[in-house]
Design a protein around this motif. Structure first.
Motif, short mmCIF file in Angstrom:
data_model
loop_
_atom_site.label_atom_id
_atom_site.label_comp_id
_atom_site.label_asym_id
_atom_site.label_seq_id
_atom_site.Cartn_x
_atom_site.Cartn_y
_atom_site.Cartn_z
N ARG A 29 -9.54 -18.92 3.94
CA ARG A 29 -9.10 -17.52 3.85
C ARG A 29 -10.22 -16.57 4.26
NH1 ARG A 29 -9.13 -13.29 0.15
NH2 ARG A 29 -10.34 -14.50 -1.32
N ARG A 32 -9.01 -11.05 7.25
CA ARG A 32 -7.93 -10.64 8.15
C ARG A 32 -6.78 -11.63 8.22
NH1 ARG A 32 -9.71 -9.01 13.86
NH2 ARG A 32 -7.63 -8.11 13.82
N GLY A 33 -6.95 -12.82 7.64
CA GLY A 33 -5.89 -13.83 7.72
C GLY A 33 -6.36 -15.14 7.14
N TYR A 34 -5.53 -16.17 7.32
CA TYR A 34 -5.85 -17.47 6.73
C TYR A 34 -5.34 -18.62 7.59
CZ TYR A 34 -1.08 -16.79 5.01
OH TYR A 34 0.26 -16.53 4.93
N VAL A 51 -1.36 -12.75 9.09
CA VAL A 51 -2.06 -13.46 10.16
C VAL A 51 -2.31 -14.85 9.59
CG1 VAL A 51 -4.19 -13.63 11.49
CG2 VAL A 51 -3.11 -11.39 11.14
N ALA A 76 -0.68 -13.26 14.03
CA ALA A 76 -1.85 -13.96 14.59
C ALA A 76 -1.85 -13.84 16.11
CB ALA A 76 -1.86 -15.42 14.16
N ILE A 94 -10.77 -13.98 12.07
CA ILE A 94 -10.16 -13.63 10.78
C ILE A 94 -11.18 -13.40 9.68
CG2 ILE A 94 -8.01 -14.80 11.33
CD1 ILE A 94 -8.86 -16.98 9.26
#
Length: 95
Positions: A29, A32-34, A51, A76, A94
């Motif tokens: 993680r 901005r996302g994972y 994302v 994404a 991310i």
């Protein structure tokens, strides 16, 4: 449960591995996302506008870091992440 902080540039990604009966649930993680293993749902990620990057065929955090994106969410794609891209490249996006 295993939890690690993975250094990416000047920041960190949180890596979590939870041992389940037949396999491990793994998530990397960033802010901005994972990156998620196959246990988690890309449909849900798309519905939430996340994302998200799905990886498969891995059992450890180290294997997750050394694989490629199997599937990516719409969000994404919007930030330039694509299927087949290396996870190390994705983590830089991310973090």
């Amino acid at each position: 449960m295993i939890k690690e902080m993975i250094k990416v540039g000047d920041s960190f990604i949180e890596a979590v591995s939870i041992e389940l009966d037949n396999h491990n649930l793994i998530v990397l993680r960033g802010s901005r996302g994972y990156v998620m293993c196959g246990y988690l749902s890309m449909d849900a990620a798309d519905n939430f506008g996340d994302v998200a990057i799905k990886i498969t065929g891995i059992r450890t955090i180290q294997e997750a870091l050394n694989t490629e994106a199997e599937e990516v969410s719409r969000e994404a794609k919007n930030i330039g992440i694509y299927e087949g891209q290396s996870i190390n490249e994705i983590l830089e996006l991310i973090v």
